[in-house]
Design a protein around this motif. Structure first.
Motif, PDB file in Angstrom:
ATOM      1  N   HIS A 117      16.400  -2.182 -34.164  1.00  0.00           N
ATOM      2  CA  HIS A 117      15.121  -2.056 -33.459  1.00  0.00           C
ATOM      3  C   HIS A 117      14.166  -3.178 -33.885  1.00  0.00           C
ATOM      4  CE1 HIS A 117      11.472  -0.041 -31.849  1.00  0.00           C
ATOM      5  NE2 HIS A 117      10.911  -0.532 -32.946  1.00  0.00           N
ATOM      6  N   GLU A 118      14.080  -3.414 -35.169  1.00  0.00           N
ATOM      7  CA  GLU A 118      13.165  -4.462 -35.653  1.00  0.00           C
ATOM      8  C   GLU A 118      13.600  -5.843 -35.166  1.00  0.00           C
ATOM      9  OE1 GLU A 118      10.292  -3.814 -36.932  1.00  0.00           O
ATOM     10  OE2 GLU A 118      10.755  -1.675 -36.969  1.00  0.00           O
ATOM     11  N   HIS A 178      12.171  -6.662 -31.973  1.00  0.00           N
ATOM     12  CA  HIS A 178      10.834  -7.266 -32.048  1.00  0.00           C
ATOM     13  C   HIS A 178      10.920  -8.762 -32.346  1.00  0.00           C
ATOM     14  CE1 HIS A 178       8.471  -3.680 -31.635  1.00  0.00           C
ATOM     15  NE2 HIS A 178       8.994  -3.087 -32.681  1.00  0.00           N
ATOM     16  N   SER A 203       3.786  -4.224 -36.924  1.00  0.00           N
ATOM     17  CA  SER A 203       4.578  -3.849 -35.773  1.00  0.00           C
ATOM     18  C   SER A 203       5.500  -2.816 -36.351  1.00  0.00           C
ATOM     19  CB  SER A 203       5.366  -5.038 -35.283  1.00  0.00           C
ATOM     20  OG  SER A 203       6.471  -4.578 -34.567  1.00  0.00           O
ATOM     21  N   ILE A 204       5.129  -1.579 -36.233  1.00  0.00           N
ATOM     22  CA  ILE A 204       5.871  -0.580 -36.981  1.00  0.00           C
ATOM     23  C   ILE A 204       6.752   0.239 -36.082  1.00  0.00           C
ATOM     24  CG2 ILE A 204       4.698  -0.218 -39.126  1.00  0.00           C
ATOM     25  CD1 ILE A 204       2.707   1.423 -37.741  1.00  0.00           C
ATOM     26  N   LEU A 205       7.652   0.880 -36.726  1.00  0.00           N
ATOM     27  CA  LEU A 205       8.598   1.740 -36.071  1.00  0.00           C
ATOM     28  C   LEU A 205       7.849   2.716 -35.186  1.00  0.00           C
ATOM     29  CD1 LEU A 205      11.544   1.846 -36.354  1.00  0.00           C
ATOM     30  CD2 LEU A 205      11.293   3.583 -38.096  1.00  0.00           C
ATOM     31  N   GLU A 244       7.411  -1.399 -28.061  1.00  0.00           N
ATOM     32  CA  GLU A 244       8.341  -0.467 -28.706  1.00  0.00           C
ATOM     33  C   GLU A 244       9.521  -0.165 -27.790  1.00  0.00           C
ATOM     34  OE1 GLU A 244       8.385   0.418 -31.907  1.00  0.00           O
ATOM     35  OE2 GLU A 244       6.767  -1.024 -31.935  1.00  0.00           O
TER      36      GLU A 244
HETATM   37 ZN    ZN Z   1       8.965  -1.093 -33.262  1.00  0.00          ZN
END
Ligand code: ZN
Length: 466
Positions: free
Chosen positions: A101-102, A105, A125-127, A168
């Motif tokens: 996932h990261e 980004h 930029s968080i989960l 996201e």
């Molecule tokens: Zn994310």
């Protein structure tokens, strides 16, 4: 596990905690460095990085010392994993899901765009932004992103959330495609998202009226992923047992290092598995029970006498409990079995110097020079090397080592002064002179920028001069 920071300025070679190296002095968050952990991160992320069309040499996965369950991207191609996330993950597949996932980004260039669009909120930029709220609920100090939540700027927040939600979703889809290409099941990714969601429910954040709008970790998001993952041929693929074993080791040693007391509860004496011994070895070592720690390390070595990381652990315990001479042969063996792990070589160099035996200095110098050539992101290595140059009466090179160390630790003022001293004593246009000049210029620039913009707070990119 090695702690550097201000401790690194002390010449004393007493109880330094090695193997997990903390090398982030300027920012609030500290980087933890450990050979075995970094090797695992590399091996589990490489196929995903490739699937993302990124260059594995440029992408780094870095461990931060932070209890909150979080991961984010900063500095272009660096994925930061909180220690709290690693210890919360149940298996290696979950960790891979987060990394995928990261990387979504990273490949999407989200950070750059966020810098343009969202001002102060760009550094997270968080989960899941809900994690920021969870961290606030848990009493964490607000960082740049959380500041927004505090400020009550609802309108700006709405825009930012819409923007974030789009990113996201796109990172989810990209991450899913990397997992698929790499032949890794999305099961862990889903499990981890659901775990986060349960945590949110426990914290009762779901009842906030703004939840629907501000909640990037929505049920829709999970359903979208479920549909993609279930169809994927890798869905039912079991976890690679070898990778899983490595993950369990890394998680256990991190647990022992981060919170020895909790580690003893999670891994009681009755647990005679490798992770059990590993967690207790660190926990006892940090709790100053060197004999018990050595005995746990010996139990590990009984299962795999050649294992370089078990040897590193035993050497570390001996070294840091004041027995450098006993540590030396153990660490030599470790370096022999893992010649491409410079942090272990640095520990050997440390033990050789700490033995205070002149006969060991030549070997220490050779070992440390080779180590900094391979991995020039280890301030402690430069501290040790500087001690050797001092011992030899080579003041200019001792100054250069000090410049290197301060450059890595983000002290441009001290780096500049030392680099200048080095340049005065080293013949012009030699490699060492040019290196001193580089540091001088980089430091001069950093000082100018600091004056203009105030102190930088984002994590420094490992391996690059500040
Ligand atoms: Zn994310």
């Amino acid at each position: 596990m090695t702690r550097f920071l201000s401790r690194a300025t002390r010449i004393a070679v007493t109880a330094l905690l090695l193997a997990f190296a903390i090398v982030q002095p300027a920012a609030a968050q500290e980087v933890l460095r450990d050979s075995e952990t970094e090797l695992l991160f590399h091996d589990i992320s490489a196929p995903l990085v490739q699937a993302a069309g990124l260059d594995p040499h440029n992408v780094k996965v870095v461990l931060l010392k932070d209890d909150s369950i979080n991961a984010f991207v900063a500095g272009g191609q660096i994925v930061y994993i909180h220690s709290g996330l690693l210890t919360a993950a149940d298996n290696v597949n979950q960790l891979q899901g987060v990394i995928a996932h990261e990387l979504g980004h990273v490949a999407g260039g989200h950070i750059l765009r966020m810098d343009e669009g969202a001002g102060a909120a760009t550094k997270i930029s968080i989960l899941s932004l809900v994690l920021a709220a969870a961290a606030i609920a848990a009493g964490a100090p607000p960082d740049a992103g959380m500041g927004i939540l505090y400020a009550g700027q609802r309108a700006a927040l709405g825009d930012f959330m819409a923007f974030t939600r789009a990113q996201e979703s796109s990172a989810d889809l990209a991450g899913a495609s990397y997992l698929s290409k790499a032949g890794v099941s999305g099961r862990g990714s889903l499990e981890f998202f659901k775990k986060l969601q349960n945590q949110e429910y426990r914290l009762a954040i779901y009842s906030e009226d703004s939840y629907d709008r501000t909640h990037p970790l929505s049920q829709e998001r999970i359903q979208a992923l479920e549909e993609i993952y279930h169809k994927d041929p890798s869905w039912a693929k079991p976890i690679d047992p070898a990778l899983e074993a490595r993950f369990e080791r890394v998680k256990a040693k991190l647990q022992g290092y981060i919170d020895p007391q909790l580690a003893i509860r999670k891994y009681p004496e009755s647990d005679q598995t490798v992770p059990g011994h590993y967690a207790r070895a660190y926990a006892y070592h940090l709790g100053a029970y060197p004999d018990k720690a050595v005995s746990e390390a010996d139990s590990l070595l009984k299962t795999a006498p050649e294992d370089p990381f078990f040897l590193e652990l035993k050497g570390q315990i001996l070294l840091e409990s004041g027995k450098p001479k006993e540590a030396i042969p153990v660490l030599r063996e470790s370096v022999k079995n893992a010649p491409d792990q410079p942090m272990i070589a640095v520990m050997l160099g440390h033990a050789l110097i700490a033995s205070e035996d002149d006969k060991n200095f030549a070997e220490a110098k050779q070992v440390l020079k080779a180590a900094v050539n391979r991995d020039n992101d280890n301030p402690f290595a430069w501290l040790q090397l500087g001690m050797i140059y001092d011992h030899e009466g080579d003041t200019p090179r001792a100054a250069l080592a000090t410049a290197e160390r301060n450059n890595l630790e983000g002290n441009p003022k001290l780096a500049l002064t030392s680099a200048r001293m080095a340049m005065m004593g080293i013949p012009a246009n030699t490699p060492d002179y040019l290196r001193a000049q580089d540091i001088y210029l980089v430091s001069e620039n950093a000082l100018k920028k600091d004056k203009k913009r105030g102190v930088k707070v984002e994590p420094r990119e490992p391996g690059k001069p500040k």
